[in-house]
Write an enzyme that holds these catalytic residues in place. Structure first.
Site, PDB file in Angstrom:
ATOM      1  N   LYS A  94      -2.600 -29.845 -14.103  1.00  0.00           N
ATOM      2  CA  LYS A  94      -3.278 -29.377 -12.443  1.00  0.00           C
ATOM      3  C   LYS A  94      -2.043 -29.668 -11.687  1.00  0.00           C
ATOM      4  O   LYS A  94      -1.853 -29.026 -10.515  1.00  0.00           O
ATOM      5  CB  LYS A  94      -4.423 -30.440 -12.164  1.00  0.00           C
ATOM      6  CG  LYS A  94      -4.587 -30.613 -10.901  1.00  0.00           C
ATOM      7  CD  LYS A  94      -5.271 -29.360 -10.242  1.00  0.00           C
ATOM      8  CE  LYS A  94      -5.288 -29.368  -8.810  1.00  0.00           C
ATOM      9  NZ  LYS A  94      -5.875 -28.349  -8.204  1.00  0.00           N
ATOM     10  N   HIS A 141      12.033  -6.046  -8.324  1.00  0.00           N
ATOM     11  CA  HIS A 141      12.568  -6.392  -9.673  1.00  0.00           C
ATOM     12  C   HIS A 141      11.417  -6.939 -10.535  1.00  0.00           C
ATOM     13  O   HIS A 141      10.350  -7.524 -10.236  1.00  0.00           O
ATOM     14  CB  HIS A 141      13.666  -7.523  -9.661  1.00  0.00           C
ATOM     15  CG  HIS A 141      14.206  -7.934 -10.841  1.00  0.00           C
ATOM     16  ND1 HIS A 141      13.642  -8.532 -11.697  1.00  0.00           N
ATOM     17  CD2 HIS A 141      15.439  -7.903 -11.143  1.00  0.00           C
ATOM     18  CE1 HIS A 141      14.437  -8.867 -12.894  1.00  0.00           C
ATOM     19  NE2 HIS A 141      15.641  -8.366 -12.600  1.00  0.00           N
ATOM     20  N   ARG A 201      10.742  -9.134 -12.659  1.00  0.00           N
ATOM     21  CA  ARG A 201      10.661 -10.564 -13.114  1.00  0.00           C
ATOM     22  C   ARG A 201      10.857 -11.342 -11.809  1.00  0.00           C
ATOM     23  O   ARG A 201      11.006 -12.649 -11.942  1.00  0.00           O
ATOM     24  CB  ARG A 201      11.546 -10.902 -14.366  1.00  0.00           C
ATOM     25  CG  ARG A 201      11.008 -10.343 -15.610  1.00  0.00           C
ATOM     26  CD  ARG A 201      12.033 -10.625 -16.830  1.00  0.00           C
ATOM     27  NE  ARG A 201      13.290  -9.686 -16.617  1.00  0.00           N
ATOM     28  CZ  ARG A 201      13.477  -8.644 -16.839  1.00  0.00           C
ATOM     29  NH1 ARG A 201      12.479  -7.873 -17.337  1.00  0.00           N
ATOM     30  NH2 ARG A 201      14.722  -8.105 -16.414  1.00  0.00           N
ATOM     31  N   CYS A 229      -4.019 -30.431  -0.796  1.00  0.00           N
ATOM     32  CA  CYS A 229      -3.648 -30.275  -2.425  1.00  0.00           C
ATOM     33  C   CYS A 229      -2.171 -30.127  -2.604  1.00  0.00           C
ATOM     34  O   CYS A 229      -1.607 -30.936  -3.164  1.00  0.00           O
ATOM     35  CB  CYS A 229      -4.266 -29.296  -2.969  1.00  0.00           C
ATOM     36  SG  CYS A 229      -6.097 -29.220  -2.801  1.00  0.00           S
TER      37      CYS A 229
HETATM   38  N1  SAJ Z   1       1.498 -20.746   1.752  1.00  0.00           N
HETATM   39  C1  SAJ Z   1       2.713 -20.006   2.178  1.00  0.00           C
HETATM   40  N2  SAJ Z   1       3.193 -19.195   1.332  1.00  0.00           N
HETATM   41  C2  SAJ Z   1       2.641 -18.568   0.386  1.00  0.00           C
HETATM   42  C3  SAJ Z   1       1.551 -19.101   0.049  1.00  0.00           C
HETATM   43  C4  SAJ Z   1       0.944 -20.345   0.985  1.00  0.00           C
HETATM   44  O1  SAJ Z   1       3.373 -20.858   3.126  1.00  0.00           O
HETATM   45  O2  SAJ Z   1       3.122 -17.727  -0.106  1.00  0.00           O
HETATM   46  C5  SAJ Z   1       0.804 -21.904   2.558  1.00  0.00           C
HETATM   47  C6  SAJ Z   1      -0.506 -21.591   3.126  1.00  0.00           C
HETATM   48  O3  SAJ Z   1      -0.276 -20.971   4.272  1.00  0.00           O
HETATM   49  C7  SAJ Z   1      -0.940 -23.002   3.004  1.00  0.00           C
HETATM   50  C8  SAJ Z   1      -0.497 -23.647   1.680  1.00  0.00           C
HETATM   51  O4  SAJ Z   1       0.653 -22.914   1.509  1.00  0.00           O
HETATM   52  O5  SAJ Z   1      -0.536 -23.729   4.361  1.00  0.00           O
HETATM   53  C9  SAJ Z   1      -1.513 -23.806   0.657  1.00  0.00           C
HETATM   54  O6  SAJ Z   1      -2.154 -22.310   0.675  1.00  0.00           O
HETATM   55  P1  SAJ Z   1      -2.581 -21.825  -0.535  1.00  0.00           P
HETATM   56  O7  SAJ Z   1      -3.562 -20.693  -0.452  1.00  0.00           O
HETATM   57  O8  SAJ Z   1      -1.528 -21.538  -1.534  1.00  0.00           O
HETATM   58  O9  SAJ Z   1      -3.510 -23.084  -1.662  1.00  0.00           O
HETATM   59  P2  SAJ Z   1      -4.615 -24.130  -1.303  1.00  0.00           P
HETATM   60  O10 SAJ Z   1      -4.024 -25.398  -0.806  1.00  0.00           O
HETATM   61  O11 SAJ Z   1      -5.637 -23.529  -0.403  1.00  0.00           O
HETATM   62  O12 SAJ Z   1      -5.182 -24.248  -2.771  1.00  0.00           O
HETATM   63  C10 SAJ Z   1      -4.338 -24.513  -3.623  1.00  0.00           C
HETATM   64  C11 SAJ Z   1      -4.524 -23.533  -5.206  1.00  0.00           C
HETATM   65  N3  SAJ Z   1      -3.467 -23.817  -6.121  1.00  0.00           N
HETATM   66  C12 SAJ Z   1      -2.843 -22.978  -6.496  1.00  0.00           C
HETATM   67  O13 SAJ Z   1      -2.816 -21.670  -6.156  1.00  0.00           O
HETATM   68  C13 SAJ Z   1      -1.731 -23.453  -7.412  1.00  0.00           C
HETATM   69  C14 SAJ Z   1      -5.886 -23.989  -5.568  1.00  0.00           C
HETATM   70  O14 SAJ Z   1      -6.085 -23.053  -6.730  1.00  0.00           O
HETATM   71  C15 SAJ Z   1      -6.037 -25.263  -6.016  1.00  0.00           C
HETATM   72  O15 SAJ Z   1      -7.435 -25.587  -6.461  1.00  0.00           O
HETATM   73  C16 SAJ Z   1      -6.066 -25.909  -4.632  1.00  0.00           C
HETATM   74  O16 SAJ Z   1      -4.577 -25.874  -4.148  1.00  0.00           O
HETATM   75  C17 SAJ Z   1      -6.797 -27.337  -4.874  1.00  0.00           C
HETATM   76  O17 SAJ Z   1      -7.442 -28.138  -4.685  1.00  0.00           O
HETATM   77  O18 SAJ Z   1      -5.601 -28.129  -5.770  1.00  0.00           O
END
Ligand code: SAJ
Length: 434
Positions: free
Chosen positions: A203, A241, A243, A257
């Site tokens: 996790k 790309h 990859r 989170c």
């Molecule tokens: N963000 C960026 N750039 C990106 C993606 C996200 O700046 O390319 C920012 C978002 O705007 C936000 C933050 O990151 O501020 C987090 O957003 P998110 O949508 O990536 O994730 P969360 O916090 O809503 O949910 C995450 C998820 N984890 C992953 O994708 C690995 C979710 O699956 C988890 O269950 C959750 O955390 C948790 O509860 O741990």
């Protein structure tokens, strides 16, 4: 059908309880927040999560789900309580501890206890197990113990709860099998068995992977501004790309989170986690960087007014925990700017300068900052996002097309896009105020 007691009715516990109840299990949802429990008992559910209100209402009406503030005997106990960060960047395990304490009088031979909360490695073995064993029963002999971390994405919780693969760490094989059978009630994704500590690490690795990769995108954005190119175009090209899959730069990382969980790995051995620590620093500095872009945009304007669109940590949620948008507003206010913040999803009380309507935020604004890419803003053109007086739109999310940069009387600056070529003058990339 089993009787399941779910401790913690937050954004994971409530949907989980409702899903088990929808599958015919008898579910007792427990939360220490009496007002939340009373509201649920009255059938008052106001979640912004799509579909959740209906599932919870159905579960309550069927009689399979009830909510209360105290634990009672059950076949299975699921702990889904928060694990926030302390001031010194460590996991606050007090909610997990007290949830375990509250189980001790009720754990019976043959029960299973499953921890879903995100925790530092070894918490299940070193904290949860010893507390539960004060019941007089031993893990593996008297009761089963498992850790199955939640992985659901806010805005897609119900779908991901069902469809995502699920990792289940068992104290022993019987614990793992027991938890797997329970989740099979509604999970259609694969359920994969491992041990307790591996499940905890998995996790944390998932969210840390995302944090570090967003930090990389943000660092690319700062470098792109420095050399005067458009990072969005560069990312699009690099992602061709086979990859490479670079994430999106932005105003920083929020939510309860991703900005939190990497610290649960760092706390285990800080000297072994320089990359994770650095990534946290990069992402935490982004709100300051956006504030700097705004500062430059208002230079020379007398008594400048700034409209901030969005307060939530990401699009289409009402959650402001660790939200970069809120930090941007606070930083701008500290700079002495007159800020008006508008967010259609976030209730009053988060920042002092929140206004009720978009027009109130835009009226008289010199600069408009798009801090959260809610669907309500995404459909608006730059000229709709700015009023006649605002000449600069700061797109912290990079969601607006770059070809509007000089059109419609609005200059567009974006994280990763403003710089020598875009604006005709150099903008420092020093996020500490340079
Ligand atoms: N963000 C960026 N750039 C990106 C993606 C996200 O700046 O390319 C920012 C978002 O705007 C936000 C933050 O990151 O501020 C987090 O957003 P998110 O949508 O990536 O994730 P969360 O916090 O809503 O949910 C995450 C998820 N984890 C992953 O994708 C690995 C979710 O699956 C988890 O269950 C959750 O955390 C948790 O509860 O741990």
């Amino acid at each position: 059908m089993r009787k399941i007691c779910v401790l913690g009715l937050g954004y994971v516990g409530l949907p989980t309880a409702a899903m088990f109840a929808s599958c015919g299990h008898e579910v007792v949802g427990v939360d220490v927040n009496g007002r939340l429990v009373e509201a649920l008992c009255r059938g008052e559910i106001h979640p912004t999560e799509p579909g959740l209100g209906e599932v919870v209402a159905g579960a309550l009406q069927s009689g399979n789900l009830r909510a209360q503030t105290h634990v009672e005997e059950a076949d299975a106990f699921i702990i889904a309580v928060p694990t926030p960060l302390t001031a010194d960047k460590r996991a606050d395990l007090s909610y997990v501890s007290s949830a375990c304490d509250s189980l001790v009088p009720h754990v019976r031979r043959g029960n299973i206890v499953i921890l879903e909360s995100t925790v530092p490695p070894r918490t299940s073995l070193d904290l949860v197990k010893p507390i539960l064993e004060t019941s007089g029963l031993k893990a593996g002999e008297g009761f089963s113990l498992a850790h199955s971390p939640e992985r659901v994405l806010p805005t897609r919780i119900l779908t991901e709860l069902v469809e995502n693969d699920r990792v289940v760490g068992g104290f022993d094989s019987q614990s793992g099998e027991g938890a797997m059978q329970l989740y099979k009630s509604f999970v259609t994704g694969s359920i994969v068995l491992t041990d307790l500590t591996t499940a905890e690490m998995v996790k944390l690795m998932e969210n840390t992977y995302r944090d570090v990769n967003i930090a990389l995108a943000n660092e690319f954005a700062l470098l792109a501004e420095h050399v005067g190119i458009d990072v969005w175009e560069a990312i699009e090209l690099a992602n061709r790309h086979p990859r490479v899959s670079i994430l999106r730069p932005g105003p920083g990382v929020g939510g309860h989170c991703i900005p939190v969980d990497p610290w649960f790995l760092v706390q285990v051995a800080p000297h072994m986690a320089p990359l994770i620590t650095a990534a946290r620093g990069v992402n935490d500095a982004m709100p300051q960087h956006v504030a700097e872009i705004v500062k430059l945009a208002v230079a020379g304007v007398e008594n400048p007014v700034v409209a901030c669109l969005g307060l939530a940590y990401k699009a289409n949620v009402d959650d402001v925990r660790e939200s970069p948008a809120v930090k941007i507003v606070e930083l701008l206010q500290k700079q002495g700017l007159d800020v008006r913040a508008y967010d259609p999803h976030v209730p009053d009380g988060v920042v002092s300068c929140r206004v009720e309507r978009l027009e109130l935020a835009l009226c008289g604004a010199d600069v408009v900052v798009l801090a959260t890419d809610h669907r309500e803003f995404a459909g608006l053109s730059p000229s709709e996002l700015c009023n006649s007086e605002a000449t600069v739109l700061v797109d912290a999310r990079g969601v607006l097309a770059s070809d509007v940069r000089y059109s419609q009387g609005v200059e567009l600056r974006a994280v990763g896009r403003q710089g020598r070529h875009a604006t005709g003058h150099a903008i420092p990339c020093d996020t500490n105020g340079g």
